[in-house]
Design a protein around this motif. Structure first.
Motif, PDB file in Angstrom:
ATOM      1  N   VAL A 176      52.632  31.571  66.820  1.00  0.00           N
ATOM      2  CA  VAL A 176      51.877  30.995  65.691  1.00  0.00           C
ATOM      3  C   VAL A 176      52.691  31.120  64.406  1.00  0.00           C
ATOM      4  CG1 VAL A 176      49.825  31.310  64.255  1.00  0.00           C
ATOM      5  CG2 VAL A 176      49.619  31.305  66.740  1.00  0.00           C
ATOM      6  N   LEU A 177      53.328  32.266  64.210  1.00  0.00           N
ATOM      7  CA  LEU A 177      54.145  32.470  63.015  1.00  0.00           C
ATOM      8  C   LEU A 177      55.280  31.451  62.946  1.00  0.00           C
ATOM      9  CD1 LEU A 177      54.645  34.406  60.575  1.00  0.00           C
ATOM     10  CD2 LEU A 177      56.200  35.641  62.082  1.00  0.00           C
ATOM     11  N   GLN A 178      55.944  31.210  64.064  1.00  0.00           N
ATOM     12  CA  GLN A 178      57.054  30.269  64.079  1.00  0.00           C
ATOM     13  C   GLN A 178      56.592  28.824  63.897  1.00  0.00           C
ATOM     14  OE1 GLN A 178      60.459  30.934  64.172  1.00  0.00           O
ATOM     15  NE2 GLN A 178      59.629  32.952  63.682  1.00  0.00           N
ATOM     16  N   ILE A 179      55.490  28.454  64.544  1.00  0.00           N
ATOM     17  CA  ILE A 179      54.999  27.073  64.437  1.00  0.00           C
ATOM     18  C   ILE A 179      54.488  26.782  63.037  1.00  0.00           C
ATOM     19  CG2 ILE A 179      53.216  25.486  65.237  1.00  0.00           C
ATOM     20  CD1 ILE A 179      53.557  26.796  68.029  1.00  0.00           C
ATOM     21  N   VAL A 180      53.599  27.636  62.537  1.00  0.00           N
ATOM     22  CA  VAL A 180      53.036  27.411  61.198  1.00  0.00           C
ATOM     23  C   VAL A 180      54.126  27.552  60.136  1.00  0.00           C
ATOM     24  CG1 VAL A 180      51.388  28.302  59.503  1.00  0.00           C
ATOM     25  CG2 VAL A 180      50.710  28.076  61.891  1.00  0.00           C
ATOM     26  N   GLY A 181      55.010  28.526  60.309  1.00  0.00           N
ATOM     27  CA  GLY A 181      56.112  28.691  59.361  1.00  0.00           C
ATOM     28  C   GLY A 181      57.040  27.502  59.348  1.00  0.00           C
TER      29      GLY A 181
END
Length: 103
Positions: free
Chosen positions: A89-94
């Protein structure tokens, strides 16, 4: 016309900073997971200040974010998959945010 280039350069710098920040936080989460595994198997020196300080720092930095996912994703036996989902989630949203800022 020069103001447009300055604004675009500033947006690029902010996007680069946010990307670097996301990378560092992802690495901190990986280090937290690895140190938690090592320390849970007895790889910790008893009464060691440095290991307590390192684990305390990593816990204080990572647990607020990981705790959000642990509320909704229960562990599957001894396997906790919430850090994997949290990193994804951190990588996708970031990545989306960096792309939006960059323009």
């Amino acid at each position: 016309m020069g103001a447009v280039f300055i604004f675009a350069d500033a947006r690029g710098q902010v996007a680069d900073f946010l990307g670097a920040l996301l990378l560092v936080y992802t690495l901190i989460i990986f280090v937290y997971i690895i140190t938690s595994l090592i320390f849970s198997f007895g790889g910790r020196v008893p009464y060691s200040r440095w290991s307590d300080a390192v684990l305390g720092f990593l816990r204080d930095v990572c647990e607020p974010y990981l705790g959000l996912f642990r509320r909704f994703i229960p562990p599957i036996g001894p396997l906790d998959i919430s850090p994997i989902v949290a990193i994804l989630v951190l990588q996708i949203v970031g990545g989306i945010l960096v792309g939006l800022i960059r323009g």
